[in-house]
Structure formats: C-alpha cells, structure tokens
Design an enzyme around this catalytic site. Structure first.
Site, PDB file in Angstrom:
ATOM      1  N   ARG A  98      41.679  68.652  44.231  1.00  0.00           N
ATOM      2  CA  ARG A  98      42.341  67.687  43.341  1.00  0.00           C
ATOM      3  C   ARG A  98      42.325  68.202  41.901  1.00  0.00           C
ATOM      4  O   ARG A  98      41.323  68.084  41.193  1.00  0.00           O
ATOM      5  CB  ARG A  98      41.668  66.314  43.417  1.00  0.00           C
ATOM      6  N   ASP A 129      32.996  56.316  38.303  1.00  0.00           N
ATOM      7  CA  ASP A 129      33.693  57.501  37.788  1.00  0.00           C
ATOM      8  C   ASP A 129      34.786  57.059  36.816  1.00  0.00           C
ATOM      9  O   ASP A 129      34.775  55.916  36.359  1.00  0.00           O
ATOM     10  CB  ASP A 129      34.268  58.318  38.959  1.00  0.00           C
TER      11      ASP A 129
END
Length: 562
Positions: free
Chosen positions: A170, A452
């Site tokens: 990613r 996150d």
C-alpha cells in the site's frame, strides 16, 4: 545540503536526493541505485502533470459542492458503464482467489513485526506505507528495503516469498509528497516514489514467483484517479517487460464521493483489479471533509452512534459487495483494530474475541470475501469464522440481487448526539497520533485498540465539526466550544502522559507540542483536508525528523534550520 548521485545516468539537474539518514547507508545504496533512480525519474516525469490535475479536480469538485449546495449522486456521464451488464474484471491469479484474512496496518519499517507476519498463517499482509506508517525518510527507506529483503528471500527465519502470505503493498495516497526527492525542481508525489521503487526492485520477482505484484490503492476519490493508476500500471508493465494485467490492485473506497463511482472504478482498472475494500473511519471522516460545515451532516459521537450497522455504512458495504460480485471482483471489509488480552483463558480475552466475532460475522453475512485484523492472534479465529459461515475460497457467488441502495441511503446520517466520553476520547486519539508521528511511529495502542491515521482523521474531524456547530453535550447540555475543548485537553493530559510513558522533560514537551498542534487543527476556519498532509507540511514534524537526521534525538522539538 543536497547530495547528487555520482553516476552518469542520473542528471543531478533533473533529480535531487537527500543523503542517507544515519545508520541506513547500506539500505540506501540498495534501494537508490542508478537504475531505480532513472526509472523513478521517468515515472515521475511521465505522470507528474496528471497527478497535479487530479488534485486540482478534487478541489474544483469540492468547491462546486460548496457553492451549489448539491449532493453527490450516481454520475450521468458514466451511466452506460453501469447499465451495460456484460463487462467483468479480469479474473485474479490463484493466490488472490482466497482473501479471507489480511494483516492490516503492517508498517514494513518495523522489521520484527514484519518477519512475524511473514511467518503467520494469514492469506495476505497489508504492507503499509500509508495509514499505519509514519512517512519519515528513515521509515520509507527501511520499509522498502525490508520488502526488498522479503522478496529476495533474504530473511533467514521467514518462509520463501512464494510460501509466505501475499504482500499487498500500500503506497502513500495522492495527498502525500516525498520531501527528500525532487525531480525537475519539484518534490515527488509520495505514491509514485513508493510504487516506483517497489516495482523496480520487486515487481518482476514477485510476478515470476506468482506472488504479485499486488497493491492497495488508498483514498481514491473518483474513477479518473483509477484511470490514472491504470495508466501508471500499463506504463510500468511495458517498462519492466511484464505482461499487461500483471499488476493487481484493490482500491479502498474510503471517500463518500467514490462510493458513487464504484462500478466506474472497477471498469477503469478492469485488467488490473483485485476488487474493492471498505473501511469505516476514513470513509466516515470523508463526510466531515466534504460536507462538515452543513448542519444536515452532523456526524454523532463515533464511540456510541457510528458502526457498520448504521444505515449509511451498511448501505455502503452492501453496495460495494453487490457491485464487486456483479462484475466478478472481490469485495473486502475493514480492519478489526481490537487487541486481544494476553491470557487466553481470561474473561477479557473471551469478551474481546466475542466482540470482534460479532462485528466480523456481520461482514461475512453481507457477502465480503475477506477483511483485515491487526492482532496476529485473530488470524486463525477469523479464518475459522469464514470456514463456518461461507463456502469455498470466496463469496463471489453471493450476488445480492435482492438489494437496491439509493443515494439517500448512502447519505443518511445516523441519529445521536455527543457525549463527554466521546469528546475526550477523540481529543486523546488526535493528540496521541500527532505525538506518535513526532516520534516517527505511524500507529499506537490506546484502550485495547490500535489507532492509526484513519482513527485520528475521524477523531479530529468530529471535534472540528462539533465546535463548528456548537453541538450540545448529552451529559450536561454544555455546548462544545474552543474553550471547552481546550479545558478538556488539559484534563486528559495526565492520562496521556501515562499512556505515552512520559518520563523526561523532552517527552513531556513533545506531548505538549502535540496537544497544541491538535488544538490548532480543530479550530481552523477552513477544515484541513487531511491531518497527514497537514503534519507532513508542518515545520514541527519535518524539523523533528530533520534533527534526528543530523543525529539529534527523535522527536526533539526543532530549532530553525537557518
């Protein structure tokens, strides 16, 4: 001082590169070779204008929505794509047929966790340069180097790449730039930097071992952005001598606007699609980002009123599954962020597992083909859940023809208010995230969960929106104001010092700086579009890592450069 590579092929006028962070010289030399730098330079030169264009299109679309007061809907121009029943995405290779459980938020600069995950029984690993990663120069180089080692089978204790879980790489999203590399006098787009080095060093090897190259594409807002990625894939395949369609990518639908363009996004990536993914927090935060100033879009307290069972999120997941399966693509769900307590025989362990099981079972019943977990201890229980409640490698046969999802369903805000607990929770998560970034870490643990940039985005978005609308607290009727948020910030600081184990003056100073930066973000007149962009352009963040670069301690609050 800028350092120019002394090799003939890289023209220093065209490309400027900062020297290696201390202690990463070998990694730097491995990744920044003459060949890889020429490749990156060509990649960036080819697509740089297109990248600028899609970022400007985002601004113009947002401006149009603001000026007109319109709401998004399914696009008329692309109606023929949606109404043509015949097209399908190209079938995915064998290793992507079964996607049950991926490990999420796996920042590859964390070597120990990376090796543990490579040896786990997961189907895939989300190798994360985005939400779960803090994009310092050090972390990017270390992360790309660790992927390089895994793909070249250089970790003695890890399985061969063809036997390990598949790497779902990613790259950073379009809103992030790489400050340490310039091409033709411009900083390089973060995703091109990550994608370019990963493909140059690992693409062919991954393809030859039938284990990639596979990507997750985050924060895609429209089918035109999917088209850009498709063009980047085609160019790269041609450059590296790979067959068309070798690269596969799962697009994360984490923006309310892209929810209206899911078929078009699959269509643009037909030969390269590995399906779509839905996640809760970035998607919810995008409502504040696009419509947060409108009273009709007041998002209630996420700790009490926002979950996948609410109509707007349930409709989004249903539509995503229906769209993917109708077009022969895989549909995956979000990440279970819960951390399991150590003692497997304890009541807290059983409660945590039951909680995750209940939520993930809803996703399996909705027809998803897989989802993510953070805690490696959740991999096997969740794989068992799939085996118990679904048939075969995937649920592609679940076409969900019974469903009709309308724009109204997708835009229906859940009922509910704001609690004092939820406000303090959002303040805490926002501050701790900034503190983590100043330490060079992309995620952290708080109250039994991993947090996150996605949870930080929703946290600071909610606080901004509640101040903007002077929302009243359910508890005592007080209005949420700048003054109240400042007061509560001071109140939570004691707990946050314990959570971050602040022992030194320097650590305390960093936490205070994080709180000040958080307060700055939530009271801006104009909503900062991404917290990560805001931090990545912020002098305090950049300075604290530049200082580390020069041998200072991590997270020192910076002195001016000049």
């Amino acid at each position: 001082m800028f350092h120019h590579h002394n090799n003939p092929e890289v023209d220093p006028i065209t490309m400027e590169l900062e020297p290696s962070p201390p202690g990463l010289e070998a990694e730097y030399r491995t990744i920044f070779t003459a060949g890889s730098l020429v490749f990156l330079q060509e990649l960036v030169s080819t697509f740089d204008e297109e990248v600028d264009k899609i970022l400007r299109l985002r601004i113009s679309r947002k401006t149009h929505l603001d000026l007109s007061g319109d709401l998004p809907g399914f696009c008329e121009v692309t109606a023929p794509v949606r109404s043509d029943p015949a097209w399908r995405v190209r079938p995915v290779p064998q290793r992507l047929q079964r996607r049950h459980v991926d490990v999420g938020d796996l920042a590859p600069c964390d070597t120990q966790r990376f090796i543990q995950a490579l040896s786990s029984p997961a189907q895939g690993l989300q190798i994360d340069f985005d939400d779960g990663n803090c994009p310092t120069y050090h972390n990017q180089i270390k992360g790309i180097y660790n992927v390089y080692r895994a793909v070249h089978n250089q970790f003695p204790n890890a399985p061969k790449i063809s036997q390990a879980p598949v790497l779902m790489l990613r790259p950073r999203a379009w809103n992030m730039v790489e400050h340490n590399i310039m091409v033709k006098g411009k900083e390089v787009p973060g995703p091109l930097c990550d994608f370019g080095f990963l493909m140059f060093h690992c693409g062919k090897l991954l393809f030859d071992s039938e284990s990639g190259p596979f990507f997750y594409l985050s924060k895609v807002e429209s089918y035109l952005e999917a088209r850009l990625w498709n063009n980047i894939f085609l160019w790269t395949e041609q450059k590296l001598g790979l067959p068309v369609g070798s690269i596969k990518a799962t697009v994360l639908i984490e923006n309310v606007l892209s929810a209206f363009e899911m078929e078009e996004i699959l269509y643009e990536l037909k030969d390269h699609s590995a399906g779509l993914n839905c996640g809760i927090w970035d998607y919810s935060a995008s409502f504040v980002n696009k419509f947060g100033h409108r009273g009709a879009f007041l998002l209630p307290d996420r700790s009490k009123y926002v979950n996948m069972e609410k109509l707007f999120l349930r409709s989004y997941m249903d539509l995503l599954v229906q769209t993917c399966h109708r077009r022969g693509a895989l549909a995956t769900g979000g990440m279970a962020a819960l951390l399991l307590p150590q003692d497997r025989d304890s009541a807290p362990y059983r409660a945590a597992l039951a909680n995750v099981t209940r939520l993930k079972l809803l996703e399996i019943k909705a027809g998803v083909d897989g989802f993510m977990v953070y805690d490696l201890g959740l991999i096997e229980p969740m794989q068992k859940l799939f085996q118990l409640h679904s048939q075969g490698d995937n649920q592609m046969h679940q076409l969900r023809d019974d469903l009709t999802v309308t724009p109204e369903d997708l835009l229906c805000m859940p009922a509910g208010g704001v609690t004092l607990y939820g406000l303090k929770y959002n303040i805490a998560v926002g501050i701790l995230f900034i503190d983590s970034w100043l330490k060079g870490k992309g995620h952290f643990f708080y109250r039994g969960q991993v947090e996150d940039s996605a949870t930080a985005e929703i946290s600071r978005s909610q606080v901004w929106q509640w101040i903007r609308h002077q929302t009243q607290l359910e508890d005592d009727g007080r209005a949420v104001t700048r003054g109240l948020v400042t007061e509560l910030t001071q109140e939570v600081m004691g707990e946050l010092k314990e959570v971050t184990r602040c022992h030194t003056v320097r650590e305390e100073q960093r936490l205070l700086t994080s709180a000040a930066m958080f307060l700055e973000v939530v009271q801006k007149r104009d909503f900062p579009e991404f917290l990560t962009t805001y931090l990545n352009l912020d002098h305090t963040f950049l300075g604290s890592h530049a200082k580390r670069h020069e041998g200072g301690a991590v997270g020192d609050v910076p002195r001016p450069k000049l």
